[in-house]
Design a protein around this motif. Structure first.
Motif, PDB file in Angstrom:
ATOM      1  N   TRP A  63       3.786  -0.218  10.688  1.00 41.39           N
ATOM      2  CA  TRP A  63       3.313   0.380   9.442  1.00 41.39           C
ATOM      3  C   TRP A  63       3.941  -0.324   8.231  1.00 41.39           C
ATOM      4  CZ3 TRP A  63      -0.019   3.002   6.783  1.00 41.39           C
ATOM      5  CH2 TRP A  63       0.344   3.787   5.680  1.00 41.39           C
ATOM      6  N   ALA A  64       5.237  -0.576   8.288  1.00 44.30           N
ATOM      7  CA  ALA A  64       5.924  -1.224   7.170  1.00 44.30           C
ATOM      8  C   ALA A  64       5.452  -2.658   6.971  1.00 44.30           C
ATOM      9  CB  ALA A  64       7.433  -1.195   7.400  1.00 44.30           C
ATOM     10  N   ALA A  65       4.968  -3.288   8.039  1.00 41.12           N
ATOM     11  CA  ALA A  65       4.520  -4.677   7.952  1.00 41.12           C
ATOM     12  C   ALA A  65       3.148  -4.817   7.308  1.00 41.12           C
ATOM     13  CB  ALA A  65       4.500  -5.299   9.346  1.00 41.12           C
ATOM     14  N   LEU A  66       2.418  -3.708   7.136  1.00 38.64           N
ATOM     15  CA  LEU A  66       1.109  -3.779   6.503  1.00 38.64           C
ATOM     16  C   LEU A  66       1.246  -4.171   5.032  1.00 38.64           C
ATOM     17  CD1 LEU A  66      -0.703  -0.587   7.865  1.00 38.64           C
ATOM     18  CD2 LEU A  66      -1.008  -2.948   8.623  1.00 38.64           C
ATOM     19  N   ALA A  67       0.188  -4.726   4.492  1.00 37.16           N
ATOM     20  CA  ALA A  67       0.183  -5.063   3.069  1.00 37.16           C
ATOM     21  C   ALA A  67       0.382  -3.790   2.241  1.00 37.16           C
ATOM     22  CB  ALA A  67      -1.135  -5.724   2.702  1.00 37.16           C
ATOM     23  N   PRO A  68       1.130  -3.884   1.141  1.00 38.17           N
ATOM     24  CA  PRO A  68       1.325  -2.694   0.308  1.00 38.17           C
ATOM     25  C   PRO A  68       0.020  -2.025  -0.105  1.00 38.17           C
ATOM     26  CG  PRO A  68       2.778  -4.454  -0.406  1.00 38.17           C
ATOM     27  CD  PRO A  68       1.872  -5.051   0.624  1.00 38.17           C
ATOM     28  N   SER A  69      -1.008  -2.825  -0.363  1.00 33.38           N
ATOM     29  CA  SER A  69      -2.295  -2.250  -0.770  1.00 33.38           C
ATOM     30  C   SER A  69      -2.906  -1.402   0.330  1.00 33.38           C
ATOM     31  CB  SER A  69      -3.267  -3.365  -1.171  1.00 33.38           C
ATOM     32  OG  SER A  69      -3.487  -4.252  -0.081  1.00 33.38           O
ATOM     33  N   GLU A  70      -2.657  -1.776   1.587  1.00 34.69           N
ATOM     34  CA  GLU A  70      -3.194  -0.987   2.702  1.00 34.69           C
ATOM     35  C   GLU A  70      -2.504   0.361   2.800  1.00 34.69           C
ATOM     36  OE1 GLU A  70      -4.089  -3.052   6.472  1.00 34.69           O
ATOM     37  OE2 GLU A  70      -3.296  -4.848   5.494  1.00 34.69           O
ATOM     38  N   ARG A  71      -1.182   0.383   2.640  1.00 31.04           N
ATOM     39  CA  ARG A  71      -0.483   1.662   2.667  1.00 31.04           C
ATOM     40  C   ARG A  71      -0.886   2.530   1.479  1.00 31.04           C
ATOM     41  NH1 ARG A  71       4.868   0.557   1.986  1.00 31.04           N
ATOM     42  NH2 ARG A  71       4.828  -1.687   2.350  1.00 31.04           N
ATOM     43  N   GLY A  72      -1.030   1.907   0.318  1.00 36.83           N
ATOM     44  CA  GLY A  72      -1.462   2.653  -0.852  1.00 36.83           C
ATOM     45  C   GLY A  72      -2.843   3.259  -0.675  1.00 36.83           C
ATOM     46  N   ALA A  73      -3.735   2.525  -0.003  1.00 34.12           N
ATOM     47  CA  ALA A  73      -5.093   3.023   0.218  1.00 34.12           C
ATOM     48  C   ALA A  73      -5.097   4.267   1.098  1.00 34.12           C
ATOM     49  CB  ALA A  73      -5.953   1.919   0.838  1.00 34.12           C
ATOM     50  N   VAL A  74      -4.246   4.288   2.112  1.00 37.61           N
ATOM     51  CA  VAL A  74      -4.139   5.478   2.965  1.00 37.61           C
ATOM     52  C   VAL A  74      -3.689   6.677   2.145  1.00 37.61           C
ATOM     53  CG1 VAL A  74      -2.884   6.518   4.908  1.00 37.61           C
ATOM     54  CG2 VAL A  74      -3.730   4.162   5.080  1.00 37.61           C
ATOM     55  N   ALA A 119       0.668   6.767  -3.828  1.00 35.65           N
ATOM     56  CA  ALA A 119      -0.149   5.581  -3.606  1.00 35.65           C
ATOM     57  C   ALA A 119       0.322   4.395  -4.439  1.00 35.65           C
ATOM     58  CB  ALA A 119      -1.610   5.891  -3.931  1.00 35.65           C
ATOM     59  N   GLY A 120       1.021   4.658  -5.542  1.00 34.67           N
ATOM     60  CA  GLY A 120       1.524   3.574  -6.367  1.00 34.67           C
ATOM     61  C   GLY A 120       2.866   3.029  -5.925  1.00 34.67           C
ATOM     62  N   LEU A 121       3.546   3.728  -5.035  1.00 35.07           N
ATOM     63  CA  LEU A 121       4.887   3.292  -4.635  1.00 35.07           C
ATOM     64  C   LEU A 121       4.897   1.968  -3.867  1.00 35.07           C
ATOM     65  CD1 LEU A 121       6.499   6.705  -3.594  1.00 35.07           C
ATOM     66  CD2 LEU A 121       6.926   5.377  -5.671  1.00 35.07           C
ATOM     67  N   PRO A 122       3.953   1.701  -2.964  1.00 34.88           N
ATOM     68  CA  PRO A 122       4.028   0.432  -2.227  1.00 34.88           C
ATOM     69  C   PRO A 122       3.948  -0.796  -3.119  1.00 34.88           C
ATOM     70  CG  PRO A 122       2.563   1.961  -1.092  1.00 34.88           C
ATOM     71  CD  PRO A 122       2.880   2.576  -2.430  1.00 34.88           C
ATOM     72  N   THR A 123       3.277  -0.682  -4.272  1.00 30.73           N
ATOM     73  CA  THR A 123       3.164  -1.844  -5.163  1.00 30.73           C
ATOM     74  C   THR A 123       4.092  -1.751  -6.368  1.00 30.73           C
ATOM     75  OG1 THR A 123       1.270  -0.764  -6.248  1.00 30.73           O
ATOM     76  CG2 THR A 123       0.798  -2.353  -4.493  1.00 30.73           C
ATOM     77  N   HIS A 124       4.967  -0.777  -6.360  1.00 33.57           N
ATOM     78  CA  HIS A 124       5.986  -0.660  -7.400  1.00 33.57           C
ATOM     79  C   HIS A 124       7.023  -1.763  -7.196  1.00 33.57           C
ATOM     80  CE1 HIS A 124       9.189   1.231  -9.818  1.00 33.57           C
ATOM     81  NE2 HIS A 124       8.243   1.969 -10.350  1.00 33.57           N
ATOM     82  N   PRO A 125       7.683  -2.269  -8.252  1.00 36.11           N
ATOM     83  CA  PRO A 125       8.738  -3.277  -8.045  1.00 36.11           C
ATOM     84  C   PRO A 125       9.751  -2.827  -7.003  1.00 36.11           C
ATOM     85  CG  PRO A 125       8.263  -3.065 -10.371  1.00 36.11           C
ATOM     86  CD  PRO A 125       7.461  -1.988  -9.686  1.00 36.11           C
ATOM     87  N   GLN A 126      10.062  -3.712  -6.088  1.00 39.00           N
ATOM     88  CA  GLN A 126      10.881  -3.367  -4.929  1.00 39.00           C
ATOM     89  C   GLN A 126      12.322  -3.844  -5.031  1.00 39.00           C
ATOM     90  OE1 GLN A 126       9.160  -1.702  -2.057  1.00 39.00           O
ATOM     91  NE2 GLN A 126       7.758  -1.429  -3.763  1.00 39.00           N
ATOM     92  N   GLY A 127      12.739  -4.353  -6.184  1.00 36.30           N
ATOM     93  CA  GLY A 127      14.110  -4.826  -6.303  1.00 36.30           C
ATOM     94  C   GLY A 127      14.362  -5.491  -7.636  1.00 36.30           C
TER      95      GLY A 127
END
Length: 496
Positions: A63-74, A119-127
């Motif tokens: 699940w973590a390896a999926l593209a951020p956009s895919e997790r956000g879409a779910v 849904a916005g968290l996967p594409t939020h700045p990560q560091g």
């Protein structure tokens, strides 16, 4: 499609394989107002918890390896589905929790918002890029924690479950969801089914209903890195101790005995309306409920009269079968007895009852008490029922002292002059302070949490709190080529 088709989940639990038989005893889903059986739900065994945790760890990596956009879409689809199936979810929330239809809609709306915000968290700045004294790049990086256990309570089971489930999933974790046995459909089945339909991969979210032994198991499973718990202070302290012993992080949102302070000169009708809302909403079964009303001595009689009038006019009954009900049933007989014991104990020690003070079937009448001492349990302890204890004060210093005398520190409301309230707020020990609002209130985008016996700080709400709650910080350095290392020689024997 029927989202909550009972033939799909009755007598079952949700594991990596889907809806399967649980190895624990059957759990009876009851209607709060009548005690009637609504369904039977399966429960897991301790052994099934162990397997679920292991499966979750494997599913989490994918699940973590999926593209951020895919997790956000779910997450976006989940939010849309909560809205789409609101009419199917609401009756379960009303009947199982004893809440009103309005309260059920609040829970569903909060689930929609939580998922859309997540849904916005996967594409939020990560560091961040960090300064460094060497010729290299230096970064801090947020990475998923792994497996998160979420344990939710009975009072707002959908709201208080999804506020951890959604951000934890969005940030790449897997979740083991253990709802309160009394509300395992609203706080468990509903969430599981929504995410199944939203396309969440198998094993990333698993529903593990059960009793105290299952609570222990989902805390102690070796794969679990984080425990997000909302519930009683006593239970939270045990979870915190167990987590600390295993070097796990526990995010604890616990009980509250929240004070509403009516400042001198405040509009008494508006203040009493705010106080009634804070004490009587969802039968007072809210961690942020107003458990202490502090009113200046010059206005306390007027406040009592208005609060009493409101309490006596509130409609009490079964919200599922009667129209216009504002106060529904208390969750179960044990909770009813606990509320009445606190009230009757206060009366036996001289408290005056202005309204209520009695049960009505599975409901408790909205109750207003005065002539109290601050040492009385009905003032000093969390009631978790529709009871409004009122105490007067003579000076602002006395009011502040009374507020801060409690070990709880979740929410405080200050009503009246904004300038005075701002000065008072600086002296209040509480995770939340609402000025010219009552004590019950949170938002998905705002950090929320209590201190002292109310919890270990803000671990819910907003990107900053969610990243802090459900990710780990990793330091990464990069050089263009391998740095040259020379092991220094030791001192010669002649130099000694």
């Amino acid at each position: 499609m029927n989202l909550l088709d009972i033939t799909r989940w009755e007598n079952k639990v949700a594991l990596v394989e889907g809806w399967v038989a649980g190895n624990g005893e059957s759990l009876t889903v009851r209607e709060a107002a009548t005690g009637h059986t609504l369904a039977q739900l399966g429960t897991v065994s301790v052994e099934q918890v162990a397997q679920a945790a292991s499966d979750a760890r494997e599913a989490q990596r994918r699940w973590a390896a999926l593209a951020p956009s895919e997790r956000g879409a779910v997450m976006r689809r989940a939010g849309d589905l909560f809205a789409q199936y609101a009419d199917e979810i609401a009756p379960w929330a009303v009947r199982e929790t004893g809440g009103t239809w309005a309260k059920a809609q609040v829970e569903i709306r909060s689930a929609v918002i939580e998922c859309h915000e997540a849904a916005g968290l996967p594409t939020h700045p990560q560091g961040d890029v960090l300064a460094t004294n060497k010729k290299r790049w230096s970064f801090s990086k947020r990475v998923p924690a792994g497996v998160v256990t979420v344990i939710s309570p009975f009072n707002f089971p959908l709201t208080l479950g999804i506020r951890s489930v959604a951000p934890a999933l969005a940030l790449g974790n897997a979740v083991l969801l253990k709802p309160d046995p009394r509300t395992s459909v609203t706080g468990g089945v509903v969430i599981q089914r929504i995410f199944e339909e939203a396309g969440l991969p198998p094993g990333v979210l698993q529903l593990l209903p059960g009793g105290a032994d299952i609570g222990v198991a989902v805390v102690n499973a070796p794969q679990v890195r984080i425990i997000s718990f909302t519930g009683s202070t006593a239970a939270g302290q045990k979870i915190g101790q167990a987590a600390a012993a295993q070097m796990k992080r526990a995010h604890l949102e616990l009980g509250g005995n929240n004070a509403l302070v009516v400042l001198p000169g405040a509009d008494i009708k508006q203040a009493a309306a705010a106080g009634a809302y804070g004490s009587f909403l969802h039968q007072g079964q809210i961690c942020q409920a107003t458990g202490r009303h502090l009113v200046h001595e010059s206005q306390v009689q007027d406040y009592l009269e208005e609060l009493t009038r409101i309490a006596k006019e509130l409609r009490v009954g079964d919200p599922y079968r009667e129209t216009g009900i504002q106060i529904g049933p208390v969750i179960d007989e044990g909770q009813l007895r606990g509320i009445d014991s606190l009230v009757q104990g206060a009366v036996a020690n001289g408290a005056q009852v202005h309204a209520g003070g009695v049960r009505a079937g599975n409901c408790y009448q909205p109750t207003v008490l005065s002539n109290l001492e601050s040492e009385m349990p009905v003032w000093a302890e969390e009631i978790f029922g529709p009871v409004a204890p009122v105490l007067s004060y003579s000076t602002i210093d006395e009011a502040v002292e009374l507020v801060n005398a409690s070990n709880f520190g979740l929410s405080v409301a200050l009503l009246g002059d904004v300038g005075v309230a701002m000065e008072v707020s600086e002296r209040i020990h509480s995770g939340v302070v609402h000025i010219n609002e009552q004590t019950v209130g949170d938002e998905t985008m705002a950090p929320f949490g209590g201190i002292g016996s109310s919890g270990n700080g803000a671990r819910f709400g907003g990107p900053e709190a969610n990243f802090e709650a459900f990710t780990e910080t990793q330091w990464v350095t990069v050089q263009g080529s391998i740095e040259r290392y020379v092991i220094p020689a030791g001192e010669s024997t002649e130099s000694r």
